[in-house]
Design a protein around this motif. Structure first.
Motif, PDB file in Angstrom:
ATOM      1  N   GLU A  26       0.829  -1.212   0.000  1.00 45.54           N
ATOM      2  CA  GLU A  26       0.000   0.000   0.000  1.00 45.54           C
ATOM      3  C   GLU A  26       0.863   1.262   0.000  1.00 45.54           C
ATOM      4  N   ARG A  38       3.237  -6.561  13.434  1.00 39.96           N
ATOM      5  CA  ARG A  38       1.862  -6.103  13.668  1.00 39.96           C
ATOM      6  C   ARG A  38       1.534  -6.177  15.153  1.00 39.96           C
ATOM      7  N   ASP A  50      -9.615  -4.772   7.872  1.00 34.97           N
ATOM      8  CA  ASP A  50      -9.120  -6.067   7.378  1.00 34.97           C
ATOM      9  C   ASP A  50      -8.199  -6.744   8.392  1.00 34.97           C
ATOM     10  N   SER A  51      -8.025  -6.125   9.559  1.00 34.74           N
ATOM     11  CA  SER A  51      -7.170  -6.703  10.605  1.00 34.74           C
ATOM     12  C   SER A  51      -7.911  -6.705  11.936  1.00 34.74           C
ATOM     13  N   HIS A 240      -1.061  -6.386  -2.207  1.00 39.56           N
ATOM     14  CA  HIS A 240      -0.980  -7.714  -1.571  1.00 39.56           C
ATOM     15  C   HIS A 240      -2.328  -8.428  -1.606  1.00 39.56           C
TER      16      HIS A 240
HETATM   17 MG    MG Z   1      -3.175  -5.049   6.013  1.00 41.86          MG
END
Ligand code: MG
Ligand code: SAM
Ligand code: 2KA
Ligand code: SF4
Length: 250
Positions: A26, A38, A50-51, A240
């Motif tokens: 991104e 993360r 999305d996480s 991705h």
């Molecule tokens: Mg992500």
């Protein structure tokens, strides 16, 4: 700075994923080889996050409390000598003052650091990050932007000595999001500006996931092309997601 065990910078960091090398999927550095760390926990609850596993409790048993040195060791174990760049994302890494020590350890090894955050919280270590992505959330997320907090973050980053890249990246699902994004660009006209295709299917994936994401991207390019107030903006997909879908750890 003191590294005594009570000092915030010496606390362990709640980590959910350490992975890579992969590409930054991104933003300004799209395609660049990077490792990811993360962190767990977020002060937001975006409807399309999305996480979500970083904050909804579904992965709470996977959270590891790691010291900065343990994270660096793990990055080197899995990435070997194939990388010189680490992206710290979450959740919101800006909830964690103790990331200061991790940034110090990575820089000591000559590793460049990027951070992904929604721009709701400040930590002093942010001025030492080489690439800062601020991603304020549009109406489709269900979140409300605290523009006073974002103003403070942008002006502190702009005033801080040293070299760093800062960009604003806004996820776009619809016209309301685009209207919001144009307002953000008007507010911070000097900050490089990116529109990112929204991925509506984060829990399941239909067979035509890639085609539908590319349709959304094509729509975004079309709208960007028409807008005279976004002459210097970029429109990007999540690279991705086009390659691996919603797979974790890529
Ligand atoms: Mg992500
Ligand atoms: C998971 S967030 C973690 C960092 C930080 N909390 C933030 O939102 O910037 C990383 C990036 O993914 C983006 N993102 C999350 N869900 C998305 C989705 N469904 N479609 C497109 N981008 C998404 C966020 O806007 C953010 O730029
Ligand atoms: N490859 C890849 N690129 C990314 N860029 C931002 C990501 C994030 O979740 O913050 C991300 C991610 O999860 N994977
Ligand atoms: S701010 Fe980022 S991590 Fe937090 S809920 Fe929103 S997209 Fe997810």
């Amino acid at each position: 700075m003191s590294e005594s065990s009570n000092h915030p910078s010496a606390r362990p960091i709640p980590v959910l994923e350490v992975f890579g090398p992969t590409i930054q999927g991104e933003g300004m550095a799209i395609g660049r080889k990077t490792m990811f760390v993360r962190t767990a926990g977020c002060d937001y609850r975006c409807s399309w996050c999305d996480s979500k596993f970083t904050w909804d409790g579904s992965a709470k048993d996977e959270i590891r409390m790691l010291s900065a040195d343990e994270i660096v060791t793990e990055l080197l174990e899995i990435g070997g000598d194939s990388f010189d760049h680490v992206t710290i994302s979450g959740g919101n890494p800006l909830l964690l003052p103790q990331i200061a020590l991790l940034t110090q350890r990575l820089h000591e090894k000559g590793i460049r650091i990027a951070v992904e955050t929604q721009g709701s919280r400040w930590q002093d270590w942010l001025v030492r990050i080489d690439e800062v992505t601020l991603s304020p959330k549009p109406p489709s997320s269900g979140m409300e932007t605290d523009f006073e907090a974002l103003d403070t973050i942008v002006s502190r980053l702009q005033a801080a000595p040293g070299r760093r890249e800062v960009c604003i990246k806004i996820v776009i699902f619809d016209e309301d999001d685009l209207t919001y994004a144009r307002g953000v660009h008007r507010r911070y006209p000097d900050v490089p500006f990116i529109l990112q295709t929204g991925n509506p299917q984060v829990a399941h994936e239909s067979d035509d996931h890639v085609a539908s994401l590319l349709n959304r991207y094509e729509w975004l390019i079309g709208r960007l092309s028409e807008l005279s107030d976004l002459k210097d903006a970029r429109a990007l997909p999540q690279l991705h997601t086009l390659v691996w879908g919603n797979k974790r750890g890529v």
